[in-house]
Design an enzyme around this catalytic site. Structure first.
Site, PDB file in Angstrom:
ATOM      1  N   TYR A  77       0.850  -1.188   0.000  1.00 56.48           N
ATOM      2  CA  TYR A  77       0.000   0.000   0.000  1.00 56.48           C
ATOM      3  C   TYR A  77       0.888   1.243   0.000  1.00 56.48           C
ATOM      4  O   TYR A  77       1.928   1.273   0.669  1.00 56.48           O
ATOM      5  CB  TYR A  77      -0.884   0.024   1.241  1.00 56.48           C
ATOM      6  CG  TYR A  77      -1.893  -1.105   1.321  1.00 56.48           C
ATOM      7  CD1 TYR A  77      -2.892  -1.250   0.354  1.00 56.48           C
ATOM      8  CD2 TYR A  77      -1.864  -2.014   2.378  1.00 56.48           C
ATOM      9  CE1 TYR A  77      -3.826  -2.277   0.444  1.00 56.48           C
ATOM     10  CE2 TYR A  77      -2.800  -3.037   2.474  1.00 56.48           C
ATOM     11  CZ  TYR A  77      -3.778  -3.161   1.500  1.00 56.48           C
ATOM     12  OH  TYR A  77      -4.702  -4.173   1.590  1.00 56.48           O
ATOM     13  N   HIS A 201      -8.834 -10.727  -8.474  1.00 58.23           N
ATOM     14  CA  HIS A 201      -8.285  -9.946  -7.369  1.00 58.23           C
ATOM     15  C   HIS A 201      -9.439  -9.435  -6.498  1.00 58.23           C
ATOM     16  O   HIS A 201     -10.529  -9.150  -7.008  1.00 58.23           O
ATOM     17  CB  HIS A 201      -7.496  -8.762  -7.942  1.00 58.23           C
ATOM     18  CG  HIS A 201      -6.628  -8.078  -6.950  1.00 58.23           C
ATOM     19  ND1 HIS A 201      -7.113  -7.091  -6.110  1.00 58.23           N
ATOM     20  CD2 HIS A 201      -5.317  -8.223  -6.648  1.00 58.23           C
ATOM     21  CE1 HIS A 201      -6.124  -6.662  -5.340  1.00 58.23           C
ATOM     22  NE2 HIS A 201      -5.024  -7.333  -5.643  1.00 58.23           N
TER      23      HIS A 201
END
Length: 234
Positions: A77, A201
């Site tokens: 992230y 995903h």
């Protein structure tokens, strides 16, 4: 400097479990590893904010001899305070990213497991990592606000070696490959020896779409059944 960001390009400051150390040392002694460290140092010297503070944390918390399941992510992230060195995981108290919300949603749908309490552990998957789930991103650093900014700089050589090491081990392992990037690593895994599960995903962009929607994939139930059958066989 904040404890949430990378402070050094010195891999001796990034502890790993003893079973991973020879593989990590070999990588950083080679040309690709040396170039990667040079790149990281260059970016730090230029004032770049790089996450996470411990790029090899997945290899610290999940020794090779304990790996039962591998979940592959792409890169960390890139928001401040989010990345904690484990694929899909965020530090306690950090708002859940959409992909992680969908992971918890599927876990609840599949096994009836409620999301963990917030703020602690919140979205931190440290407990998974310490129980044999290798949460491995294929690229292990990123710059603030710039997704995939360190892709192709060399981390992939190390993480491919990690995948091969697990795949060549003595014990069958389950690989959960979510999305096309993770699925591109199938060639590194002997499907005859290991259990490979694939789905889209968990990102909201793909979690409900064909060919294999993440929501409804049933991977967590399959993992529980597989682990129980493996324990019985042992």
């Amino acid at each position: 400097m904040s404890a949430t960001q990378l402070a050094s390009a010195d891999p001796s400051q990034w502890p790993v479990a003893p079973g991973w150390q020879p593989l990590v040392d070999e990588f950083f002694a080679g040309g690709v590893g040396q170039r990667l460290l040079g790149f990281l140092q260059q970016r730090l010297d230029a004032g770049a904010v790089i996450f996470p503070p411990q790029p090899l944390r997945a290899l610290q918390l999940t020794p090779p001899e304990t790996v039962r399941i591998v979940i592959l992510g792409q890169d960390p992230y890139h928001g401040r305070g989010q990345a904690e060195g484990l694929a899909f995981s965020v530090a306690p108290g950090v708002a859940l990213p959409p992909s992680l919300r969908n992971i918890f949603k599927e876990l609840q749908r599949d096994l009836g497991v409620a999301p963990p309490p917030f703020p602690d552990p919140g979205g931190s998957l440290v407990k998974w990592a310490t129980h044999g789930v290798l949460l491995l991103n294929t690229c292990l650093t990123v710059e603030e606000g710039q997704a995939a900014s360190h892709s192709g700089r060399g981390w992939e050589d190390l993480t491919d070696a990690v995948i091969r090491h697990v795949a060549q081990g003595d014990r069958p392992v389950m690989f959960m490959l979510w999305g096309s990037h993770a699925q591109s690593k199938r060639a590194l895994i002997d499907a005859g020896r290991h259990k490979i599960l694939v789905a889209n995903h968990p990102s909201p962009l793909s979690a409900l779409r064909p060919p294999i929607p993440f929501i409804g994939c049933g991977h967590f139930g399959q993992a529980r059944a597989w682990r129980e059958s493996s324990a019985d066989a042992a």
